[in-house]
Design a protein around this motif. Sequence first.
Motif, PDB file in Angstrom:
ATOM      1  N   ILE A 155     -15.415  -4.632  -5.224  1.00 40.64           N
ATOM      2  CA  ILE A 155     -14.575  -5.071  -4.110  1.00 40.64           C
ATOM      3  C   ILE A 155     -14.471  -3.883  -3.170  1.00 40.64           C
ATOM      4  O   ILE A 155     -14.015  -2.812  -3.571  1.00 40.64           O
ATOM      5  N   GLY A 156     -14.900  -4.052  -1.932  1.00 47.15           N
ATOM      6  CA  GLY A 156     -14.917  -2.917  -1.007  1.00 47.15           C
ATOM      7  C   GLY A 156     -15.198  -3.362   0.406  1.00 47.15           C
ATOM      8  O   GLY A 156     -14.879  -4.503   0.780  1.00 47.15           O
ATOM      9  N   PRO A 157     -15.797  -2.496   1.210  1.00 43.41           N
ATOM     10  CA  PRO A 157     -16.028  -2.817   2.621  1.00 43.41           C
ATOM     11  C   PRO A 157     -16.808  -4.104   2.848  1.00 43.41           C
ATOM     12  O   PRO A 157     -16.612  -4.779   3.859  1.00 43.41           O
ATOM     13  N   SER A 158     -17.682  -4.463   1.912  1.00 48.50           N
ATOM     14  CA  SER A 158     -18.478  -5.676   2.095  1.00 48.50           C
ATOM     15  C   SER A 158     -17.789  -6.916   1.531  1.00 48.50           C
ATOM     16  O   SER A 158     -18.309  -8.020   1.623  1.00 48.50           O
ATOM     17  N   HIS A 159     -16.617  -6.708   0.916  1.00 52.84           N
ATOM     18  CA  HIS A 159     -15.887  -7.811   0.293  1.00 52.84           C
ATOM     19  C   HIS A 159     -15.034  -8.511   1.341  1.00 52.84           C
ATOM     20  O   HIS A 159     -14.303  -7.874   2.093  1.00 52.84           O
ATOM     21  N   VAL A 160     -15.101  -9.830   1.402  1.00 56.72           N
ATOM     22  CA  VAL A 160     -14.353 -10.610   2.380  1.00 56.72           C
ATOM     23  C   VAL A 160     -13.213 -11.328   1.685  1.00 56.72           C
ATOM     24  O   VAL A 160     -13.417 -11.990   0.664  1.00 56.72           O
ATOM     25  N   THR A 161     -12.017 -11.211   2.224  1.00 55.91           N
ATOM     26  CA  THR A 161     -10.866 -11.922   1.665  1.00 55.91           C
ATOM     27  C   THR A 161     -10.227 -12.779   2.737  1.00 55.91           C
ATOM     28  O   THR A 161     -10.416 -12.567   3.935  1.00 55.91           O
ATOM     29  N   THR A 162      -9.454 -13.765   2.320  1.00 53.34           N
ATOM     30  CA  THR A 162      -8.747 -14.623   3.258  1.00 53.34           C
ATOM     31  C   THR A 162      -7.649 -13.842   3.968  1.00 53.34           C
ATOM     32  O   THR A 162      -6.871 -13.119   3.336  1.00 53.34           O
ATOM     33  N   GLU A 163      -7.577 -13.992   5.280  1.00 53.28           N
ATOM     34  CA  GLU A 163      -6.556 -13.286   6.045  1.00 53.28           C
ATOM     35  C   GLU A 163      -5.189 -13.924   5.813  1.00 53.28           C
ATOM     36  O   GLU A 163      -5.039 -15.142   5.820  1.00 53.28           O
ATOM     37  N   ILE A 164      -4.187 -13.085   5.592  1.00 54.02           N
ATOM     38  CA  ILE A 164      -2.821 -13.550   5.401  1.00 54.02           C
ATOM     39  C   ILE A 164      -1.925 -12.812   6.386  1.00 54.02           C
ATOM     40  O   ILE A 164      -2.012 -11.597   6.522  1.00 54.02           O
ATOM     41  N   SER A 165      -1.069 -13.544   7.064  1.00 54.68           N
ATOM     42  CA  SER A 165      -0.192 -12.896   8.040  1.00 54.68           C
ATOM     43  C   SER A 165       0.867 -12.073   7.327  1.00 54.68           C
ATOM     44  O   SER A 165       1.418 -12.495   6.313  1.00 54.68           O
ATOM     45  N   GLY A 166       1.175 -10.907   7.886  1.00 51.17           N
ATOM     46  CA  GLY A 166       2.211 -10.063   7.292  1.00 51.17           C
ATOM     47  C   GLY A 166       3.573 -10.702   7.433  1.00 51.17           C
ATOM     48  O   GLY A 166       3.933 -11.195   8.501  1.00 51.17           O
ATOM     49  N   THR A 167       4.353 -10.696   6.346  1.00 49.53           N
ATOM     50  CA  THR A 167       5.659 -11.344   6.376  1.00 49.53           C
ATOM     51  C   THR A 167       6.797 -10.421   5.966  1.00 49.53           C
ATOM     52  O   THR A 167       7.942 -10.738   6.185  1.00 49.53           O
ATOM     53  N   LEU A 168       6.472  -9.284   5.360  1.00 54.18           N
ATOM     54  CA  LEU A 168       7.516  -8.407   4.834  1.00 54.18           C
ATOM     55  C   LEU A 168       7.252  -6.992   5.317  1.00 54.18           C
ATOM     56  O   LEU A 168       6.435  -6.279   4.769  1.00 54.18           O
ATOM     57  N   SER A 169       7.915  -6.583   6.374  1.00 53.23           N
ATOM     58  CA  SER A 169       7.652  -5.276   6.953  1.00 53.23           C
ATOM     59  C   SER A 169       8.340  -4.184   6.138  1.00 53.23           C
ATOM     60  O   SER A 169       9.297  -4.441   5.404  1.00 53.23           O
ATOM     61  N   VAL A 170       7.850  -2.951   6.275  1.00 53.78           N
ATOM     62  CA  VAL A 170       8.462  -1.818   5.602  1.00 53.78           C
ATOM     63  C   VAL A 170       9.192  -0.968   6.631  1.00 53.78           C
ATOM     64  O   VAL A 170       8.836  -0.938   7.806  1.00 53.78           O
ATOM     65  N   SER A 171      10.213  -0.241   6.178  1.00 58.49           N
ATOM     66  CA  SER A 171      11.055   0.497   7.118  1.00 58.49           C
ATOM     67  C   SER A 171      10.545   1.908   7.383  1.00 58.49           C
ATOM     68  O   SER A 171      11.009   2.564   8.304  1.00 58.49           O
ATOM     69  N   TYR A 172       9.625   2.384   6.566  1.00 57.67           N
ATOM     70  CA  TYR A 172       9.088   3.730   6.744  1.00 57.67           C
ATOM     71  C   TYR A 172       7.669   3.743   6.209  1.00 57.67           C
ATOM     72  O   TYR A 172       7.367   3.158   5.176  1.00 57.67           O
ATOM     73  N   SER A 173       6.771   4.388   6.925  1.00 57.24           N
ATOM     74  CA  SER A 173       5.393   4.465   6.447  1.00 57.24           C
ATOM     75  C   SER A 173       4.744   5.717   6.985  1.00 57.24           C
ATOM     76  O   SER A 173       4.888   6.053   8.161  1.00 57.24           O
ATOM     77  N   LYS A 174       4.047   6.429   6.110  1.00 55.87           N
ATOM     78  CA  LYS A 174       3.316   7.634   6.490  1.00 55.87           C
ATOM     79  C   LYS A 174       1.983   7.632   5.777  1.00 55.87           C
ATOM     80  O   LYS A 174       1.912   7.279   4.595  1.00 55.87           O
ATOM     81  N   THR A 175       0.912   7.980   6.472  1.00 56.37           N
ATOM     82  CA  THR A 175      -0.392   7.981   5.831  1.00 56.37           C
ATOM     83  C   THR A 175      -0.506   9.134   4.843  1.00 56.37           C
ATOM     84  O   THR A 175       0.042  10.214   5.059  1.00 56.37           O
ATOM     85  N   LYS A 176      -1.255   8.872   3.779  1.00 59.08           N
ATOM     86  CA  LYS A 176      -1.421   9.869   2.713  1.00 59.08           C
ATOM     87  C   LYS A 176      -2.744  10.603   2.889  1.00 59.08           C
ATOM     88  O   LYS A 176      -3.507  10.779   1.948  1.00 59.08           O
ATOM     89  N   ALA A 177      -3.006  11.015   4.143  1.00 55.63           N
ATOM     90  CA  ALA A 177      -4.258  11.723   4.439  1.00 55.63           C
ATOM     91  C   ALA A 177      -3.969  13.089   5.032  1.00 55.63           C
ATOM     92  O   ALA A 177      -3.015  13.266   5.787  1.00 55.63           O
ATOM     93  N   ILE A 178      -4.805  14.062   4.680  1.00 58.10           N
ATOM     94  CA  ILE A 178      -4.811  15.354   5.351  1.00 58.10           C
ATOM     95  C   ILE A 178      -6.212  15.527   5.930  1.00 58.10           C
ATOM     96  O   ILE A 178      -7.189  15.586   5.179  1.00 58.10           O
ATOM     97  N   PRO A 179      -6.349  15.568   7.256  1.00 58.31           N
ATOM     98  CA  PRO A 179      -7.674  15.677   7.860  1.00 58.31           C
ATOM     99  C   PRO A 179      -8.406  16.933   7.383  1.00 58.31           C
ATOM    100  O   PRO A 179      -7.781  17.951   7.050  1.00 58.31           O
ATOM    101  N   PHE A 180      -9.726  16.851   7.367  1.00 60.37           N
ATOM    102  CA  PHE A 180     -10.543  17.986   6.943  1.00 60.37           C
ATOM    103  C   PHE A 180     -10.194  19.239   7.738  1.00 60.37           C
ATOM    104  O   PHE A 180     -10.114  20.343   7.184  1.00 60.37           O
ATOM    105  N   GLU A 181      -9.973  19.082   9.028  1.00 56.82           N
ATOM    106  CA  GLU A 181      -9.661  20.230   9.880  1.00 56.82           C
ATOM    107  C   GLU A 181      -8.374  20.923   9.441  1.00 56.82           C
ATOM    108  O   GLU A 181      -8.256  22.146   9.496  1.00 56.82           O
ATOM    109  N   SER A 182      -7.384  20.129   9.002  1.00 57.28           N
ATOM    110  CA  SER A 182      -6.125  20.715   8.524  1.00 57.28           C
ATOM    111  C   SER A 182      -6.313  21.427   7.192  1.00 57.28           C
ATOM    112  O   SER A 182      -5.706  22.479   6.948  1.00 57.28           O
ATOM    113  N   ILE A 183      -7.140  20.846   6.321  1.00 58.67           N
ATOM    114  CA  ILE A 183      -7.472  21.512   5.057  1.00 58.67           C
ATOM    115  C   ILE A 183      -8.111  22.864   5.339  1.00 58.67           C
ATOM    116  O   ILE A 183      -7.741  23.900   4.766  1.00 58.67           O
ATOM    117  N   LEU A 184      -9.086  22.851   6.250  1.00 60.54           N
ATOM    118  CA  LEU A 184      -9.807  24.073   6.596  1.00 60.54           C
ATOM    119  C   LEU A 184      -8.877  25.112   7.210  1.00 60.54           C
ATOM    120  O   LEU A 184      -8.943  26.311   6.879  1.00 60.54           O
TER     121      LEU A 184
END
Length: 323
Positions: A155-184
């Motif tokens: 299951i990955g980029p080539s996997h197709v799933t049925t689209e479902i509309s978002g119904t339950l929003s979250v109050s806080y969200s932050k990405t769990k990524a550190i760009p390569f440039e920041s690592i460097l």
Amino acid sequence: MEKENKRLAVLVGCNYPNTRNELHGCINDVLTMRDTLVNRFGFDPNRIELLTDDGSASVLPTGANIKKALDAMVDQAEPGDVLYFHYSGHGTRIPSLKPGRPFRQDEAIVPCDFNLITDVDFRQLVNRLPKGASFTILSDSCHSGGLIDREKEQIGPSHVTTEISGTLSVSYSKTKAIPFESILEHLTSLTGISTSDIATHLLELFAADASLKFRLPLLELNFFESLKPDDEGILLSGCQADETSADMMTPVITGGKACGAFSNAIEMVLKKHESPLSNREVVTLARVVLKEQGIEQHPCLYCNDENANATFLCQLAARNSSL
């Protein structure tokens, strides 16, 4: 008397407290999963190693400590054993070191000391497994798709799933990524060496504790990346390799706690479905949960065909009677 198979786990939560990369839900993720492993999947608490960076665990989740814990788990594995690694924290992508592949990006997790653990390290761990033992990795981190190098996409980029509309929003969200440039940038501040070659910085800082990707000659690296015919690696990733994963706060109506979006989705799926689920079912249902919450990330499954339909963590139906 027949010998009982072991269930072993290493759980790592990195919140990076008091830094510009601070997250809030990663330690909650692994504490919740620890309870789930014990109460639902029959893991012995004494065979679950917990590494967190909030001072509550005896071992910090540095790159060397995480690899030491994983090495020890794999070293004691025997046929039939169930091994599990849950990581919640930052992930990143780094340029491929291989000639002729200038645009390829490789995946890595970011321990609390920035000593990256890469897809090659996870491939090497899986290759060391004895035949008949399974190793499930759940990585709730950005760019985690493909974190076991060369593992087959189910299951990955080539996997197709049925689209479902978002119904339950979250109050806080932050990405769990550190760009390569920041690592460097961070590593350069520690080494004082003026170079964009990340391997130079990591080898200077961590020497033999750096990733195999930076320590081995390319010919030897190819050997470590090779697949075994009976490959038993199973990767459930929080997102595709080109996506980010979310650190979020759940709505008050569902508990109102900081958590990783993927880890929380897995827990929701397991609570809703008490009977054993296959690895494919767990990831597919987690995708549905995240879509319903309006979170734009797509969990993936990488493993061989047999393990795609195998039961997640080899749960036994008999255990449900105690839930």
